[in-house]
Design an enzyme around this catalytic site. Structure first.
Site, PDB file in Angstrom:
ATOM      1  N   SER A 148      34.806 -11.394  17.037  1.00 42.81           N
ATOM      2  CA  SER A 148      35.790 -10.588  16.377  1.00 42.81           C
ATOM      3  C   SER A 148      36.870 -11.459  16.329  1.00 42.81           C
ATOM      4  O   SER A 148      36.834 -12.333  15.470  1.00 42.81           O
ATOM      5  CB  SER A 148      36.147  -9.336  17.665  1.00 42.81           C
ATOM      6  OG  SER A 148      37.002  -8.501  16.775  1.00 42.81           O
ATOM      7  N   ASP A 226      30.156  -0.320  13.776  1.00 45.05           N
ATOM      8  CA  ASP A 226      31.110  -0.941  14.046  1.00 45.05           C
ATOM      9  C   ASP A 226      32.401  -0.206  13.565  1.00 45.05           C
ATOM     10  O   ASP A 226      32.674  -0.271  12.319  1.00 45.05           O
ATOM     11  CB  ASP A 226      31.051  -2.464  13.714  1.00 45.05           C
ATOM     12  CG  ASP A 226      32.180  -3.307  14.279  1.00 45.05           C
ATOM     13  OD1 ASP A 226      33.413  -2.802  14.401  1.00 45.05           O
ATOM     14  OD2 ASP A 226      32.091  -4.383  14.628  1.00 45.05           O
ATOM     15  N   HIS A 259      30.967  -2.645  17.967  1.00 41.03           N
ATOM     16  CA  HIS A 259      31.412  -3.840  18.199  1.00 41.03           C
ATOM     17  C   HIS A 259      31.666  -4.568  19.666  1.00 41.03           C
ATOM     18  O   HIS A 259      32.163  -5.688  19.667  1.00 41.03           O
ATOM     19  CB  HIS A 259      32.862  -3.561  17.724  1.00 41.03           C
ATOM     20  CG  HIS A 259      33.782  -4.864  17.287  1.00 41.03           C
ATOM     21  ND1 HIS A 259      33.775  -5.447  16.039  1.00 41.03           N
ATOM     22  CD2 HIS A 259      34.849  -5.385  18.041  1.00 41.03           C
ATOM     23  CE1 HIS A 259      34.623  -6.468  16.373  1.00 41.03           C
ATOM     24  NE2 HIS A 259      35.410  -6.397  17.307  1.00 41.03           N
TER      25      HIS A 259
END
Length: 281
Positions: A148, A226, A259
Site C-alpha cells: 500500500s 480491494d 487489501h
C-alpha cells in the site's frame, strides 16, 4: 548504537526489534529484523519491507508469515516504522492517513513537517547504513518491497536508486500517488503545492526516467476485492508506464482478495522467491 528491545527464536533464526537515535529523523526510531541462521556465520542478503498506513515496525513480522520463507532462502528481513513518533507536530495525530503512521516515505519540505518527517532519507541512507554497519547484512545484495503506502515507497525508492536496490516488488501499492486522494493529501501537506515536486515520489512518473531497468522484472500483486483499488491504487497507470518504458513487470490480479494481510500472507512466498532469485544469483 542499536538498542535491542526484543528477540525471539523463529525458524532457526531470530526475530528482533531494535531502537536507535536517528539523525535523519531527529528522534528515536524502531525497526524489526529477522535474521536467518546463516547470519551467525556470514553476511546475508536483506530485504527491506515498507508497511502501509497506520502500521508500525511490528505489523509485518507479526502478520505476514514471511520468516519461514526468508529462513529457507537465508535472507534477512528489515521493517522500519512508517513515520516518526513523538515529533509533537500540531495535527500529526488528527488523521489516520497523514502524520503519525503515514510518513509516505518522502522527505517533507513544508513546515512544520520538514524537521522530522524525512522517511526517504531515513530508509535509503540511515537505516540501510546502520544495518549494514552493525548487523551481518551484505550491503551489495539488498532488495525492497512493501504494501500500500509502503508499496509506493518500495517502488519509488527502487526506481530512484537502482544502484542500491537490486530487486523490488509490491503488494497493492499506491502506484500513482499524484493521481489519488491519499497521495494528493500527503504530498500537498509534506511537499507543498508544486505538483512537479510530487513527481519525484511517484513510481508511475519515475519508471520512464530510471537510470537502470530491473531486468529480472518488478512483481506486483493486487487483489480485485480491494476496497481501495478503484479510487487510490491505480495499478493500470503503473502497468502502462512500465510498458511505455520497457520495464518488465508482472502484475497479478487476484479475484476475491482484499487489501489486508490475509492477502499478503497468501502470496508472500512468491515475493521472497522473486527476490531470492536476484539476490542469491
Amino acid at each position: 548504537m542499536l538498542e535491542l528491545i526484543e528477540s525471539h527464536a523463529s525458524f532457526g533464526g531470530t526475530q528482533r526489534i531494535y531502537k536507535h537515535e536517528s539523525k535523519a529523523i531527529g528522534l528515536p526510531m524502531r525497526f524489526s529484523v529477522f535474521m536467518p541462521k546463516e547470519a551467525s556465520q556470514k553476511k546475508v542478503p536483506a530485504l527491506f519491507y515498507l508497511a502501509g498506513l497506520t502500521c508500525t515496525e511490528e505489523t509485518f513480522p507479526i502478520k505476514a508469515g514471511a520468516q519461514r520463507f526468508a529462513a529457507q532462502h537465508g535472507i534477512a528481513l528489515i521493517a522500519p516504522d512508517t513515520s516518526p513518533r513523538g515529533a509533537g507536530v500540531p495535527g500529526e495525530t488528527d488523521s489516520w492517513d497523514f502524520g503519525v503512521g503515514a510518513g509516505f516515505y518522502v522527505d517533507a519540505t513544508q513546515e512544520p513537517w520538514g524537521k522530522h518527517y524525512r522517511m526517504y532519507s531515513y530508509v535509503r541512507d540511515e537505516l540501510r547504513e546502520t544495518v549494514v554497519d552493525e548487523l551481518p547484512v551484505d550491503g551489495e545484495r539488498l532488495g525492497i518491497f512493501g504494501h500500500s503506502m509502503g508499496g509506493h515507497g518500495a517502488l519509488m525508492l527502487a526506481l530512484r536508486n537502482p544502484d542500491i536496490y537490486r530487486s523490488v516488488s509490491a503488494f497493492a501499492p499506491i502506484a500513482a500517488p499524484t493521481r489519488c486522494p491519499w497521495g494528493e493529501k500527503a504530498f500537498s501537506g509534506y511537499l507543498g503545492a508544486d505538483r512537479e515536486a510530487w513527481k519525484h515520489y511517484d513510481a508511475s512518473e519515475l519508471v520512464g526516467k530510471a537510470s537502470r531497468k530491473f531486468a529480472e522484472g518488478i512483481l506486483v500483486d493486487q487483489g480485485l476485492a480491494d476496497n481501495f483499488l478503484a479510487q487510490q491504487l491505480n495499478p493500470d497507470v503503473f502497468e502502462a508506464a512500465c510498458k511505455a518504458a520497457g520495464q518488465p513487470l508482472t502484475l497479478r490480479r487476484h479475484e476475491g482478495y482484499d487489501h489486508g494481510y490475509f492477502f499478503i500472507s497468501t502470496f508472500i512466498e512468491d515475493h521472497l522467491a522473486h527476490h531470492a532469485k536476484v539476490l542469491l544469483g
